[in-house]
Scaffold this motif. Structure first.
Motif, short mmCIF file in Angstrom:
data_model
loop_
_atom_site.label_atom_id
_atom_site.label_comp_id
_atom_site.label_asym_id
_atom_site.label_seq_id
_atom_site.Cartn_x
_atom_site.Cartn_y
_atom_site.Cartn_z
N ALA A 105 31.08 37.55 48.03
CA ALA A 105 32.07 36.95 48.94
C ALA A 105 33.49 37.37 48.62
N PHE A 106 33.77 37.68 47.34
CA PHE A 106 35.16 37.88 46.93
C PHE A 106 35.49 39.27 46.40
N VAL A 107 34.48 40.11 46.23
CA VAL A 107 34.73 41.44 45.65
C VAL A 107 34.51 42.51 46.72
N ASP A 108 35.52 43.34 46.93
CA ASP A 108 35.40 44.48 47.83
C ASP A 108 35.08 45.73 47.01
N PRO A 109 34.52 46.77 47.65
CA PRO A 109 34.23 48.01 46.91
C PRO A 109 35.46 48.52 46.17
N GLY A 110 35.26 48.78 44.89
CA GLY A 110 36.33 49.31 44.06
C GLY A 110 37.17 48.26 43.37
N ASP A 111 37.02 47.01 43.74
CA ASP A 111 37.80 45.94 43.08
C ASP A 111 37.43 45.85 41.60
N LEU A 112 38.43 45.58 40.79
CA LEU A 112 38.20 45.38 39.36
C LEU A 112 37.89 43.91 39.09
N VAL A 113 36.83 43.68 38.35
CA VAL A 113 36.46 42.32 37.94
C VAL A 113 36.52 42.26 36.42
N ALA A 114 37.46 41.50 35.89
CA ALA A 114 37.58 41.36 34.44
C ALA A 114 36.51 40.38 33.95
N VAL A 115 35.76 40.81 32.95
CA VAL A 115 34.67 39.97 32.42
C VAL A 115 34.89 39.76 30.93
N ALA A 116 35.08 38.50 30.55
CA ALA A 116 35.23 38.18 29.12
C ALA A 116 33.91 38.45 28.42
N GLN A 117 33.95 39.26 27.36
CA GLN A 117 32.73 39.64 26.65
C GLN A 117 32.81 39.26 25.18
N PRO A 118 31.65 38.98 24.53
CA PRO A 118 30.28 39.07 25.02
C PRO A 118 30.04 38.13 26.21
N ALA A 119 29.18 38.59 27.12
CA ALA A 119 28.97 37.84 28.36
C ALA A 119 27.50 37.81 28.73
N TYR A 120 27.12 36.79 29.46
CA TYR A 120 25.77 36.69 30.00
C TYR A 120 25.44 37.98 30.75
N ILE A 121 24.21 38.45 30.59
CA ILE A 121 23.89 39.81 31.02
C ILE A 121 23.88 40.01 32.54
N SER A 122 23.89 38.95 33.33
CA SER A 122 23.81 39.12 34.78
C SER A 122 25.17 39.41 35.43
N TYR A 123 26.25 39.14 34.71
CA TYR A 123 27.56 39.29 35.36
C TYR A 123 27.85 40.74 35.76
N GLU A 124 27.68 41.65 34.80
CA GLU A 124 28.01 43.04 35.10
C GLU A 124 27.17 43.61 36.23
N PRO A 125 25.84 43.45 36.19
CA PRO A 125 25.05 43.94 37.34
C PRO A 125 25.50 43.30 38.65
N GLY A 126 25.84 42.02 38.61
CA GLY A 126 26.30 41.35 39.83
C GLY A 126 27.54 41.99 40.41
N VAL A 127 28.46 42.36 39.53
CA VAL A 127 29.67 43.03 39.98
C VAL A 127 29.34 44.38 40.61
N VAL A 128 28.45 45.13 39.95
CA VAL A 128 28.07 46.45 40.46
C VAL A 128 27.37 46.31 41.82
N PHE A 129 26.45 45.36 41.93
CA PHE A 129 25.74 45.17 43.21
C PHE A 129 26.71 44.79 44.33
N ALA A 130 27.82 44.14 43.96
CA ALA A 130 28.81 43.76 44.96
C ALA A 130 29.75 44.92 45.29
N GLY A 131 29.62 46.03 44.57
CA GLY A 131 30.47 47.19 44.83
C GLY A 131 31.71 47.24 43.97
N GLY A 132 31.87 46.29 43.05
CA GLY A 132 33.06 46.26 42.21
C GLY A 132 32.91 47.07 40.94
N GLU A 133 33.98 47.06 40.15
CA GLU A 133 33.99 47.76 38.87
C GLU A 133 34.28 46.73 37.78
#
Length: 379
Positions: A105-133
């Motif tokens: 709903a909130f990420v457009d292709p190419g948008d940067l999503v900052a993820v505090a790490q170590p992080a639950y393993i689903s966040y990064e794939p979720g960002v990629v599936f949404a088209g973000g970085e």
């Protein structure tokens, strides 16, 4: 079959690999699963059964049962905020769906999503599936794995459009107090970031009170909070979560949700309603058990000479291990039959650690600790 490029970019789950290795063995003690060993409270199970007996097997409103949204809105006032159940609460199929829907709903292709790490393993794939970085924002053990203003600045998170948080944290068990959360909120306001805050472990905070970033000044309108029933209510298999946010944000998420899921499972919603109304004592008993196990495993790691950050939330410990964490975990499984998860699968800052879940009974924990100690002595 041709697969989408964004699917090709995401590898298999690092946790799943260890589950599959463990399934090939007998006599394995699994400390790798992020799932309570308790059954859901009986009142919740009875409500689920009663809903089926009453023939309540149809869809609910896309946003979820109104009485459940009312109860959720009342429940979360304990964290210092209030939400309108008609426009600011969305019931989802687990927190996993809430996170996925929010990213889409909130990420457009190419948008940067900052993820505090170590992080639950689903966040990064979720960002990629949404088209973000993904923009990793490493946290450090010497800072108790908390996210700081300086860490955000060092990582260049000001260039991102979304910040993803999880406190109490999976996998480290770290929590952030009000002052620490305020600093992150200041960064988010200054750089106009939308914050997605996964607070599924909020009720599993052992020392002090849970602090939500949505309760900070000026943050309610730029934050989506996720929570659910899997962890504190031991209802993982019923798959029920929820999102809280301003009307425009929840409306955007609901637009994705209504096409992807229509509505969360009806039976689970009646179970969740009973959980919130009648199962507070059950939750307190489970949290007490987790806390005793936390202290036991911390003491055992100390006796073994393993440095271990003192987790204050969730049900994980994150000890340091000698050498490569992936090799250590694989050797521990092969030689002693104890399944844990290498810290490196959770991103930057996780290498050299193990995620050890203590959401299992004391007898198994004692045996697992003995085996880990034997493995260390045999290296």
């Amino acid at each position: 079959m041709r697969r989408a490029e964004r699917v090709e970019r995401v590898g298999p789950s690092g946790i799943r690999r260890f589950f599959e290795l463990a399934e090939e063995r007998e006599d394995v003690i699994s400390l790798g699963v992020g799932e309570p060993d308790f059954a859901a409270p009986w009142a919740a199970r009875e409500a689920a059964i009663a809903s089926l007996e009453a023939g309540r097997t149809s869809y609910t409103a896309n946003r979820g049962l109104r009485e459940l949204r009312d109860e959720i809105a009342d429940h979360v006032t304990r964290y210092g905020f209030s939400y309108d159940p008609s426009e600011e609460v969305l019931v989802t199929t687990g927190v996993s769906e809430a996170v996925d829907v929010a990213l889409r709903a909130f990420v457009d292709p190419g948008d940067l999503v900052a993820v505090a790490q170590p992080a639950y393993i689903s966040y990064e794939p979720g960002v990629v599936f949404a088209g973000g970085e993904v923009l990793p924002v490493p946290t450090r053990e010497e800072e108790a794995f908390t996210l700081t203003y300086d860490a955000l600045e060092r990582a260049g998170a000001g260039e991102a459009s979304v910040l993803m948080l999880c406190y109490p944290n999976n996998p480290t068990g770290a929590v952030m107090d009000r002052g620490e959360i305020e600093e992150v909120a200041r960064f988010a306001r200054e750089h106009d970031l939308l914050v997605l805050s996964d607070e599924i472990y909020a009720d599993l905070t052992y020392e002090g009170e849970h602090a939500s970033i949505a309760a900070c000044e000026g943050m309610r309108e730029r934050t989506i909070v996720f929570n659910g029933f899997s962890k504190a209510y031991a209802m993982t298999g019923l798959r029920l979560g929820y999102a809280l946010g301003p009307p425009s944000g929840i409306a955007a998420m609901n637009r994705v949700h209504q096409y992807a899921m229509l509505s969360a499972p009806t039976t689970a919603q009646y179970a969740a309603l009973a959980a919130l109304r009648d199962c507070g004592d059950d939750v307190r008993e489970m949290v007490g058990a987790f806390d005793r196990r936390r202290h036991y495993m911390l003491a055992r790691f100390s006796e073994m000479g393993l440095s271990c950050f003192e987790a204050k939330g969730a049900f994980y410990l994150f000890p340091e291990v000698p050498g490569d964490d992936d090799a250590f975990a694989e050797g521990l499984l092969e030689e002693q039959g104890v399944a844990v998860v290498p810290g490196s699968v959770f991103g930057e800052g996780g290498a050299g650690h193990l995620r050890v879940s203590y959401a299992t009974g004391m007898a198994s924990l004692r045996e697992a600790a003995d085996r880990i100690e034997a493995y260390l002595q045999g290296r």
